[in-house]
Design a protein around this motif. Sequence first.
Motif, PDB file in Angstrom:
ATOM      1  N   LEU A  77      41.846 120.720 -62.864  1.00 17.59           N
ATOM      2  CA  LEU A  77      41.236 121.993 -62.878  1.00 17.59           C
ATOM      3  C   LEU A  77      41.840 122.845 -62.056  1.00 17.59           C
ATOM      4  O   LEU A  77      42.119 122.523 -60.702  1.00 17.59           O
ATOM      5  N   PRO A  78      42.210 124.210 -62.519  1.00 16.09           N
ATOM      6  CA  PRO A  78      42.169 124.753 -63.730  1.00 16.09           C
ATOM      7  C   PRO A  78      43.403 124.384 -64.573  1.00 16.09           C
ATOM      8  O   PRO A  78      43.430 124.635 -65.701  1.00 16.09           O
ATOM      9  N   ASP A  79      44.287 123.710 -64.056  1.00 17.82           N
ATOM     10  CA  ASP A  79      45.738 123.741 -64.618  1.00 17.82           C
ATOM     11  C   ASP A  79      45.601 123.029 -66.028  1.00 17.82           C
ATOM     12  O   ASP A  79      46.300 123.387 -67.029  1.00 17.82           O
ATOM     13  N   LYS A  80      44.516 121.925 -66.228  1.00 16.38           N
ATOM     14  CA  LYS A  80      44.765 121.088 -67.543  1.00 16.38           C
ATOM     15  C   LYS A  80      43.260 121.133 -68.219  1.00 16.38           C
ATOM     16  O   LYS A  80      42.880 120.245 -68.874  1.00 16.38           O
ATOM     17  N   GLU A  81      42.706 122.360 -68.043  1.00 19.82           N
ATOM     18  CA  GLU A  81      41.288 122.114 -68.591  1.00 19.82           C
ATOM     19  C   GLU A  81      41.107 122.253 -69.997  1.00 19.82           C
ATOM     20  O   GLU A  81      40.421 121.448 -70.405  1.00 19.82           O
ATOM     21  N   GLY A  82      41.967 122.617 -70.715  1.00 19.52           N
ATOM     22  CA  GLY A  82      42.159 122.444 -72.226  1.00 19.52           C
ATOM     23  C   GLY A  82      42.479 121.184 -72.542  1.00 19.52           C
ATOM     24  O   GLY A  82      41.989 120.842 -73.713  1.00 19.52           O
ATOM     25  N   GLN A  83      43.193 120.420 -71.886  1.00 21.95           N
ATOM     26  CA  GLN A  83      43.086 118.904 -72.193  1.00 21.95           C
ATOM     27  C   GLN A  83      42.053 117.853 -71.889  1.00 21.95           C
ATOM     28  O   GLN A  83      42.281 116.857 -72.138  1.00 21.95           O
ATOM     29  N   MET A  84      41.187 118.528 -71.230  1.00 24.39           N
ATOM     30  CA  MET A  84      40.054 117.499 -70.665  1.00 24.39           C
ATOM     31  C   MET A  84      38.636 117.645 -71.515  1.00 24.39           C
ATOM     32  O   MET A  84      38.463 118.742 -71.910  1.00 24.39           O
ATOM     33  N   TYR A  85      37.981 116.506 -71.851  1.00 21.75           N
ATOM     34  CA  TYR A  85      36.860 116.684 -72.658  1.00 21.75           C
ATOM     35  C   TYR A  85      35.573 117.328 -71.774  1.00 21.75           C
ATOM     36  O   TYR A  85      35.465 116.615 -70.762  1.00 21.75           O
ATOM     37  N   HIS A  86      35.068 118.203 -72.058  1.00 24.13           N
ATOM     38  CA  HIS A  86      34.086 118.699 -71.205  1.00 24.13           C
ATOM     39  C   HIS A  86      32.539 118.501 -71.843  1.00 24.13           C
ATOM     40  O   HIS A  86      32.222 119.029 -72.855  1.00 24.13           O
ATOM     41  N   VAL A  87      31.855 117.902 -71.150  1.00 27.26           N
ATOM     42  CA  VAL A  87      30.207 117.722 -71.451  1.00 27.26           C
ATOM     43  C   VAL A  87      29.485 118.713 -70.988  1.00 27.26           C
ATOM     44  O   VAL A  87      28.949 118.819 -69.691  1.00 27.26           O
ATOM     45  N   THR A  88      29.282 119.964 -72.050  1.00 24.59           N
ATOM     46  CA  THR A  88      28.982 121.148 -71.357  1.00 24.59           C
ATOM     47  C   THR A  88      27.703 120.901 -71.135  1.00 24.59           C
ATOM     48  O   THR A  88      26.966 122.074 -69.991  1.00 24.59           O
ATOM     49  N   ARG A 114      42.480 115.519 -74.448  1.00 26.71           N
ATOM     50  CA  ARG A 114      42.614 116.221 -75.581  1.00 26.71           C
ATOM     51  C   ARG A 114      43.686 116.813 -76.078  1.00 26.71           C
ATOM     52  O   ARG A 114      44.009 117.884 -76.176  1.00 26.71           O
ATOM     53  N   GLU A 115      44.840 116.005 -75.983  1.00 25.05           N
ATOM     54  CA  GLU A 115      46.188 116.316 -75.982  1.00 25.05           C
ATOM     55  C   GLU A 115      46.608 116.744 -77.642  1.00 25.05           C
ATOM     56  O   GLU A 115      45.945 116.090 -78.445  1.00 25.05           O
ATOM     57  N   ALA A 116      46.949 118.003 -77.614  1.00 25.13           N
ATOM     58  CA  ALA A 116      47.394 118.390 -79.199  1.00 25.13           C
ATOM     59  C   ALA A 116      48.510 117.656 -79.774  1.00 25.13           C
ATOM     60  O   ALA A 116      49.675 117.473 -79.057  1.00 25.13           O
ATOM     61  N   LEU A 175      47.273 108.928 -78.003  1.00 20.18           N
ATOM     62  CA  LEU A 175      46.141 108.623 -78.241  1.00 20.18           C
ATOM     63  C   LEU A 175      45.066 109.697 -77.428  1.00 20.18           C
ATOM     64  O   LEU A 175      45.550 110.243 -76.317  1.00 20.18           O
ATOM     65  N   HIS A 176      44.103 109.870 -77.976  1.00 16.76           N
ATOM     66  CA  HIS A 176      42.934 110.593 -77.098  1.00 16.76           C
ATOM     67  C   HIS A 176      42.107 109.760 -76.380  1.00 16.76           C
ATOM     68  O   HIS A 176      41.495 110.266 -75.296  1.00 16.76           O
ATOM     69  N   GLN A 177      41.826 108.480 -76.386  1.00 18.30           N
ATOM     70  CA  GLN A 177      41.422 107.546 -75.558  1.00 18.30           C
ATOM     71  C   GLN A 177      42.404 106.257 -75.553  1.00 18.30           C
ATOM     72  O   GLN A 177      42.540 105.715 -76.639  1.00 18.30           O
ATOM     73  N   PHE A 178      42.384 105.948 -74.187  1.00 20.57           N
ATOM     74  CA  PHE A 178      43.341 104.694 -73.926  1.00 20.57           C
ATOM     75  C   PHE A 178      42.988 104.338 -72.778  1.00 20.57           C
ATOM     76  O   PHE A 178      42.379 104.791 -71.913  1.00 20.57           O
TER      77      PHE A 178
END
Length: 423
Positions: A213-224, A265-267, A280-283
């Motif tokens: 964070l904040p560099d890869k925020e969009g790639q991480m799963y966030h438990v809001t 959460r890689e596109a 994969l999204h989970q490995f």
Amino acid sequence: MLQVSNIAEHKEAYIKALKKRNFDAEELFDQVLNLDETRKATQAKLDDTLASSNKMSKEIGLLFKNGEHQKANLLKDKTGKLKEESKELSEKLSACVAELQDLLYTIPNIPHESVPAGKSEDDNEEVYREGDIPVLAEGSLPHWELAKKYDIIDFELGNKITGAGFPVYKGKGARLQRALITWFLDKAVEAGYTEYQLPLLVNEASGYGTGQLPDKEGQMYHVTGDDLYLIPTAEVPVTNMFRDNLMNEKDFPVLCTGYTPCFRREAGSYGSHVRGLNRLHQFDKVEIVRLETPEKSYAALDEMVDHVKGLLKELKLPYRILRLCGGDLGFTSALTFDFEVFSTAQDRWLEISSVSNFENFQANRLKLRYKNKENKKELAHTLNGSALALPRVLAGILENYQTEDGIEIPEVLIPYCGFSKID
């Protein structure tokens, strides 16, 4: 995160070095240094105001004690104004520090002098290659078709339960997965690493500490609901065990290993390069992390590279090592070596490990310091590496070890699996 003092001292050299990343730092550095001057001036003014206020408070006490109430009340009025002024200065200082911190968070690490210039992975530099690429029989299959043929990984079932990128391992596939995890951990422990079982969720401070964070925020799963993040790698919880620590030089080196599932959460685009286990999204991954003093961190990096080499040599998988160019270098890394295994059935190289030295970039965020021999406080160096990430290792084994009557198991894994062939 870069230190402001180092930016001031090495400004021109840093600007030149960051051009390897195709990053223009000149304007940002000017903003950082100007803000830091404002911070210093505001801090000095605040200190003077507080000192004056404290001095007056003592004088007021003496005046009241001596019965000089009129003089005391006049000074009380002045201290009231000073308190209001100090409050405003304190708010200005906090805003300045926050703005400075936010700016520093946007600046990547300075690449090591050996990092080649380049714009993308096409400019990475191959530095080592080992292992013979096997010649497969006609009709050999990619791993996703082998997984279906031998009923060892069910991608459709994972898609039903969760979604794409969450496979279900079953039977001998699950046992081979478990065998790899255990063998990787055993090899790390044999090499002197202490094993940890770690939380899979981290707080925001941990994400900032290691630079996700904040560099890869969009790639991480966030438990809001709880403001927690699923970890993208065990590097995050392992390294954050040492956040805000003040260590002694005799405590080094620190060697840690841990197995965790990883979530990203890689596109992913469509096509064979992201099929099956390729993305994969989970490995699952076994990570090695080291804390070192600055003068020993690059020798430690070489040791970590040799450790990963040893794993692949024992697995008898053909692999190569790339020194990442500036354009492909991770935000927090000063120097990274990527390991790639050759997937014979796909006729392409697959990344299976990154081994990196972050120098003091993470440690500055983490406030991870130690007292050197002169009893002065210094920032430690942090390093980490995948040893190894499982999906593409498993893909490499399935494809490179396939025969007409089944998939052979690498010899070192047979005692861990309890079987020698998938058929």
